[in-house]
Enzyme design. Structure first.
Site, PDB file in Angstrom:
ATOM      1  N   ASP A 124     -39.471 -10.215 -84.890  1.00 40.33           N
ATOM      2  CA  ASP A 124     -38.331 -10.187 -85.224  1.00 40.33           C
ATOM      3  C   ASP A 124     -38.139  -8.708 -85.720  1.00 40.33           C
ATOM      4  OD1 ASP A 124     -35.052  -9.609 -84.594  1.00 40.33           O
ATOM      5  OD2 ASP A 124     -34.666 -10.688 -86.100  1.00 40.33           O
TER       6      ASP A 124
ATOM      7  N   CYS B 293     -24.791  -6.539 -60.448  1.00 45.31           N
ATOM      8  CA  CYS B 293     -24.460  -7.479 -61.059  1.00 45.31           C
ATOM      9  C   CYS B 293     -24.099  -6.755 -62.355  1.00 45.31           C
ATOM     10  CB  CYS B 293     -25.009  -8.771 -62.334  1.00 45.31           C
ATOM     11  SG  CYS B 293     -23.718  -9.758 -62.782  1.00 45.31           S
TER      12      CYS B 293
ATOM     13  N   CYS C 110     -18.097  -7.407 -72.099  1.00 45.02           N
ATOM     14  CA  CYS C 110     -18.893  -7.411 -73.780  1.00 45.02           C
ATOM     15  C   CYS C 110     -17.051  -6.446 -74.586  1.00 45.02           C
ATOM     16  CB  CYS C 110     -18.991  -6.014 -73.851  1.00 45.02           C
ATOM     17  SG  CYS C 110     -19.571  -5.499 -75.376  1.00 45.02           S
TER      18      CYS C 110
ATOM     19  N   CYS D  41     -23.771 -14.629 -68.158  1.00 50.45           N
ATOM     20  CA  CYS D  41     -24.817 -14.567 -66.779  1.00 50.45           C
ATOM     21  C   CYS D  41     -24.999 -14.913 -66.076  1.00 50.45           C
ATOM     22  CB  CYS D  41     -25.709 -13.919 -68.208  1.00 50.45           C
ATOM     23  SG  CYS D  41     -27.480 -13.441 -67.199  1.00 50.45           S
TER      24      CYS D  41
END
Length: 381
Positions: free
Chosen positions: A134, A191, A198, A247
């Site tokens: 990360d 899609c 959002c 999703c």
């Protein structure tokens, strides 16, 4: 030992130590990513948390001499919570994103990568390795995509067939020439649910994110939250899962695999009002083991104030007045002033008028005026 055989043994060992997916990629420069990153910087779409040097982000050989391969790993985390507590009037709750429900993934993945390094070194003493999770220079998602862990979705997350996008990612650069895996084909098709739902329009188009508008980023900032986002944050204390929960590829992906990532419901969905006065010691003791605590308590407290305003929680007005009158931090005082106006009680109005006479900080004064303006609008209505 034959390298192909060792690679198979390494994959088997990865499974033994709790790595859910492992893939291999070349350490060639990420040329396409470089162009994307430069474009992001030109548009001011980056969050500021990333490594600023584009060359380091896209050229593994700058991070490890003689870099040949990159090993990508993924560990699934849960998307469902058992016995999730429900907030009610007088006891409202906030929410941490799913990636911060259990033990801090940075530590969990680093432990597993350290074990992989030891396993490799035991068989190849000449091996050179550098691991990161990360906060390293490389893009975890770009590496995972090249290594066949999953495909890069329109919301910029990596989606795996097995676990959806609910996976933590890490990688290891090495000088060992492992056989690379094939990248997956994009399976998002037509899609665009993540784009259309959002809350802030942060997904500009498929594969391009304006991090400056992303709620996940905004919840981690320490200053005043821009006005346009305050009503959109809802009760989120850290992170945002909207583009994942909508999703279709994440349906039925509960991922209850690793006990260390199972959430404590009182941490993942904490009561809001107690957060307003929590001490540094209490915060570290209660929330310090989750990744969402990395920026300290201030952003969490600010977001808790906004969440109470979102609920128009009149029972929290005395606590908000106390913050307005006595907290040393301008961001907390100012956000409390805004929230008092949003909630709209007479008690809140009186406190704003009183503090207006003595508040010296210009930004806090601006927030007091915003709070008072809510009352003026209410009278007009």
């Amino acid at each position: 030992m034959n390298l192909d055989q060792f690679q198979k043994e390494l994959v088997a060992y990865a499974s033994e130590i709790g790595i859910d997916k492992i893939g291999f990629a070349s350490a060639e420069p990420f040329y396409n990513l470089k162009h994307q990153l430069i474009r992001q910087q030109q548009l001011n779409y980056q969050s500021g948390f990333e490594e600023p040097d584009v060359e380091k982000r896209t050229r593994p050989e700058l991070l490890l001499n003689e870099a040949v391969s990159i090993i990508a790993i993924a560990i699934a985390y849960p998307s469902k919570m058992k016995d999730a507590p429900q907030g009610v009037r007088g006891a409202r709750r906030g929410i941490f994103s799913r990636s911060s429900w259990g033990r801090d993934y940075h530590a969990a993945l680093k432990e597993r990568l350290t074990l992989l390094e030891a396993f490799i070194a035991a068989h190849y003493p000449e091996a050179r390795m550098r691991s990161m999770v990360d906060t390293g220079e490389l893009s975890d998602r770009a590496v995972a995509e090249r290594a066949g862990i999953g495909w890069s979705a329109k919301n910029t997350n990596i989606i795996t067939p097995e676990f959806g996008s609910y996976v933590y990612l890490g990688e290891m650069i090495t000088n060992i020439p492992f056989q690379p895996d094939e990248p997956m084909e994009d399976q998002c098709g037509d899609c665009r649910l993540c784009i259309d739902t959002c809350p802030t329009g942060a997904i500009v188009e498929g594969g391009q994110l304006n991090a400056q508008r992303c709620i996940s980023f905004l919840t981690q900032t320490k200053g005043f939250l821009p006005d346009e986002f305050r009503d959109k944050i809802g009760n989120r204390l850290y992170g945002c899962d909207t583009c994942q929960t909508v999703c279709p590829k994440n349906k039925r992906k509960a991922n209850r695999i690793h006990p260390e990532f199972e959430p404590d419901p009182e941490i993942a969905k904490p009561l809001l009002e107690p957060l307003l006065k929590i001490s540094n010691r209490e915060f570290k003791g209660k929330f310090g083991y989750v990744s969402g605590s990395w920026r300290g308590k201030k952003p969490i407290q600010r977001n808790a104030i906004l969440a109470l305003a979102h609920f128009k929680e009149a029972d929290a007005v005395p606590a908000l007045i106390d913050l307005l009158q006595s907290d040393e931090r301008p961001v907390i005082r100012g956000t409390a002033a805004w929230a008092l106006g949003k909630i709209g009680t007479i008690e809140g109005l009186e406190s704003l008028r009183e503090v207006e006479k003595t508040e010296k900080d210009e930004e806090v004064q601006e927030e007091i005026q915003k709070g008072l303006a809510f009352f003026a609008e209410g009278l007009k209505g």
